[in-house]
Scaffold this motif. Structure first.
Motif, PDB file in Angstrom:
ATOM      1  N   ASN A   1       0.864  -1.309   0.004  1.00 44.08           N
ATOM      2  CA  ASN A   1      -0.097   0.055  -0.014  1.00 44.08           C
ATOM      3  C   ASN A   1       1.082   1.246  -0.128  1.00 44.08           C
ATOM      4  OD1 ASN A   1      -1.729   2.113   0.453  1.00 44.08           O
ATOM      5  ND2 ASN A   1      -2.506   1.365   2.355  1.00 44.08           N
ATOM      6  N   PRO A   2       0.909   1.970  -1.014  1.00 42.05           N
ATOM      7  CA  PRO A   2       2.129   2.911  -1.320  1.00 42.05           C
ATOM      8  C   PRO A   2       1.910   4.086  -0.249  1.00 42.05           C
ATOM      9  CG  PRO A   2       0.608   2.956  -3.205  1.00 42.05           C
ATOM     10  CD  PRO A   2       0.289   1.747  -2.288  1.00 42.05           C
ATOM     11  N   SER A   3       0.484   4.349   0.151  1.00 41.78           N
ATOM     12  CA  SER A   3       0.126   5.638   1.044  1.00 41.78           C
ATOM     13  C   SER A   3       0.544   5.054   2.581  1.00 41.78           C
ATOM     14  CB  SER A   3      -1.052   6.185   0.923  1.00 41.78           C
ATOM     15  OG  SER A   3      -2.199   4.949   1.169  1.00 41.78           O
ATOM     16  N   ALA A   4       0.763   4.102   2.792  1.00 45.61           N
ATOM     17  CA  ALA A   4       0.850   3.383   4.090  1.00 45.61           C
ATOM     18  C   ALA A   4       2.098   4.146   4.731  1.00 45.61           C
ATOM     19  CB  ALA A   4       0.909   1.994   4.341  1.00 45.61           C
ATOM     20  N   GLY A   5       2.040   4.446   6.246  1.00 47.55           N
ATOM     21  CA  GLY A   5       3.181   4.741   6.904  1.00 47.55           C
ATOM     22  C   GLY A   5       3.951   6.216   6.368  1.00 47.55           C
ATOM     23  N   ARG A   6       2.727   7.027   5.872  1.00 47.51           N
ATOM     24  CA  ARG A   6       2.991   8.250   5.430  1.00 47.51           C
ATOM     25  C   ARG A   6       3.956   8.412   4.146  1.00 47.51           C
ATOM     26  NH1 ARG A   6       3.815  11.397  11.251  1.00 47.51           N
ATOM     27  NH2 ARG A   6       1.651  10.845  11.948  1.00 47.51           N
ATOM     28  N   GLY A   7       3.795   7.178   3.335  1.00 49.05           N
ATOM     29  CA  GLY A   7       4.721   7.103   2.032  1.00 49.05           C
ATOM     30  C   GLY A   7       5.905   6.168   2.224  1.00 49.05           C
ATOM     31  N   ARG A   8       6.180   5.633   3.545  1.00 46.81           N
ATOM     32  CA  ARG A   8       7.480   4.770   3.770  1.00 46.81           C
ATOM     33  C   ARG A   8       7.195   3.342   3.268  1.00 46.81           C
ATOM     34  NH1 ARG A   8       6.329   6.213   8.902  1.00 46.81           N
ATOM     35  NH2 ARG A   8       6.104   3.953   9.339  1.00 46.81           N
ATOM     36  N   ALA A   9       5.997   3.032   3.055  1.00 44.56           N
ATOM     37  CA  ALA A   9       5.683   1.531   2.641  1.00 44.56           C
ATOM     38  C   ALA A   9       6.620   1.056   1.345  1.00 44.56           C
ATOM     39  CB  ALA A   9       4.158   1.218   2.349  1.00 44.56           C
ATOM     40  N   LEU A  10       6.639   1.839   0.322  1.00 46.43           N
ATOM     41  CA  LEU A  10       7.437   1.227  -0.732  1.00 46.43           C
ATOM     42  C   LEU A  10       8.803   1.147  -0.303  1.00 46.43           C
ATOM     43  CD1 LEU A  10       7.325   0.307  -3.315  1.00 46.43           C
ATOM     44  CD2 LEU A  10       7.717   2.483  -4.189  1.00 46.43           C
ATOM     45  N   ALA A  11       9.433   1.863   0.473  1.00 46.75           N
ATOM     46  CA  ALA A  11      10.790   1.970   0.743  1.00 46.75           C
ATOM     47  C   ALA A  11      10.844   0.697   1.773  1.00 46.75           C
ATOM     48  CB  ALA A  11      11.265   3.087   1.361  1.00 46.75           C
ATOM     49  N   ASP A  12      10.094   0.671   2.791  1.00 47.41           N
ATOM     50  CA  ASP A  12      10.134  -0.552   3.650  1.00 47.41           C
ATOM     51  C   ASP A  12       9.967  -1.748   3.121  1.00 47.41           C
ATOM     52  OD1 ASP A  12      10.212   1.233   5.740  1.00 47.41           O
ATOM     53  OD2 ASP A  12       8.346   0.949   6.529  1.00 47.41           O
ATOM     54  N   ALA A  13       9.049  -1.916   1.889  1.00 50.33           N
ATOM     55  CA  ALA A  13       8.939  -3.168   0.914  1.00 50.33           C
ATOM     56  C   ALA A  13      10.395  -3.357   0.585  1.00 50.33           C
ATOM     57  CB  ALA A  13       8.043  -2.869   0.172  1.00 50.33           C
ATOM     58  N   HIS A  14      11.076  -2.703  -0.128  1.00 55.47           N
ATOM     59  CA  HIS A  14      12.084  -2.982  -0.692  1.00 55.47           C
ATOM     60  C   HIS A  14      13.258  -3.360   0.354  1.00 55.47           C
ATOM     61  CE1 HIS A  14      11.280  -2.234  -4.870  1.00 55.47           C
ATOM     62  NE2 HIS A  14      10.776  -1.148  -4.543  1.00 55.47           N
ATOM     63  N   ARG A  15      13.127  -2.939   1.479  1.00 57.31           N
ATOM     64  CA  ARG A  15      14.090  -3.358   2.483  1.00 57.31           C
ATOM     65  C   ARG A  15      13.900  -4.848   2.885  1.00 57.31           C
ATOM     66  NH1 ARG A  15      13.820   1.319   6.830  1.00 57.31           N
ATOM     67  NH2 ARG A  15      14.848  -0.205   8.342  1.00 57.31           N
ATOM     68  N   ALA A  16      12.520  -4.958   3.042  1.00 61.18           N
ATOM     69  CA  ALA A  16      12.265  -6.238   3.534  1.00 61.18           C
ATOM     70  C   ALA A  16      12.663  -7.211   2.297  1.00 61.18           C
ATOM     71  CB  ALA A  16      10.894  -6.192   3.845  1.00 61.18           C
ATOM     72  N   ALA A  17      12.354  -6.797   1.006  1.00 64.01           N
ATOM     73  CA  ALA A  17      12.551  -7.772  -0.051  1.00 64.01           C
ATOM     74  C   ALA A  17      14.118  -7.999  -0.186  1.00 64.01           C
ATOM     75  CB  ALA A  17      12.280  -7.150  -1.432  1.00 64.01           C
TER      76      ALA A  17
END
Length: 318
Positions: free
Chosen positions: A16-32
């Protein structure tokens, strides 16, 4: 003769790109990045709206089956709800995919209940890797809400239909503060409009006995896990794997007594109050005039609704 190369698995991350005030995409790549350390592939899927994202994820899960290691949802409880609904759908088609959660939403109540690390995507991804080959896999019950118009929605934490739903609606419109602070502030705003609701309930209790009753109240939750609103433990003893739900209601209260109740929610001490009632159920039909149901912080639709549970419907890597 050369050994055949080991088959690589695939983690599918839905963001969800709007989650975490926009942090979600960066968090997804860190998890990946961490999920790839064992030699598997990790694919990050993102879209501007949820229906488009679910279409992408559904197609990828089917395309990569049976190599899919897990569907990993990156976001809050609403994203987890969407992922669970998709996995229940695919399980009905013979595709069994476990769920991983990287929490970065507002409430993160499912992650709190499962004790998944918050605000730390690497730690959450590490938990997923450690649980992959667990000889005793953890199963998650899934709540199911069926509406009069034929719609069915699944949920992880709790369905609410009362003052708490109104609070959710207001809190969802605010960007700040976050977590339980936002929920509590919305409570203080909405308490000026506090009203008693006359519920019509059809209950199947834990022993399978049926009864119908009318019950007046200001709060009603049908809970699968322990908390709502970013960590408020409304049903501290709830279990995610017992095949039951918890019907939580609060009898009519004046505004002052209601304000006294809410601080107790932070510690779970509210369960001893005479006005609070918690009972384990298999299913409950809920109806009331002018009430909209929410679940996992997401708007579902107007009552009536039939709520039951799908025991152990999804394997969760937590």
């Amino acid at each position: 003769m050369a050994e055949p190369a080991p088959t690589r698995g695939v983690f599918v991350l839905a963001v969800n790109p709007s989650a975490g005030r926009g942090r979600a995409l960066a968090d997804a790549h860190r998890a990946a990045d961490l999920l790839r350390t064992g030699g598997d592939e990790a694919v990050v899927l993102c879209a501007e709206d949820l229906p488009a994202l679910l279409t992408l994820v559904r197609a990828r899960l089917r395309e990569d089956a049976p190599a899919v290691r897990a569907l990993v949802v990156v976001g809050g409880d609403g994203m987890a709800q969407a992922g669970l609904g998709l996995l229940v759908e695919l399980a009905g088609q013979g595709l069994d995919v476990p769920l991983g959660v990287v929490p970065c939403g507002t409430g993160n109540d499912l992650a709190r209940h499962l004790r998944i690390p918050l605000r730390d995507p690497e730690a959450a991804a590490g938990r997923i890797l450690r649980r992959l080959d667990d000889p005793r896999p953890r199963r998650l019950d899934v709540g199911r809400a069926r509406f009069a118009d034929g719609r069915t929605r699944h949920f992880a934490t709790a369905l609410c239909a009362g003052f708490d739903a109104v609070v959710n609606e207001r809190a969802n419109r605010w960007l700040r503060p976050s977590g339980s602070a936002k929920y509590l502030l919305a409570v203080l705003v909405e308490i000026l409009r506090l009203r008693t609701v006359r519920y019509r309930l059809g209950i199947e209790d834990a022993a399978g006995r049926h009864r119908t009753e009318h019950r007046d109240g200001v709060l009603l939750n049908v809970a699968n896990t322990s908390s709502v609103g970013g960590g408020l433990p409304i049903v501290p003893g709830a279990r995610e794997d017992d095949g039951l739900l918890e019907l939580f209601t609060v009898a009519p209260l004046g505004r002052v007594r209601f304000l006294v109740l809410f601080p107790r929610l932070f510690s779970g001490r509210h369960v001893a109050l005479e006005s609070v009632r918690i009972e384990r159920v298999r299913s409950v039909d809920v109806d009331a005039a002018g009430v909209t149901a929410y679940a996992d912080g997401e708007r579902l639709g107007p009552l009536p609704v039939r709520v039951d549970v799908l025991p152990g419907a999804v394997r969760v890597l937590a």
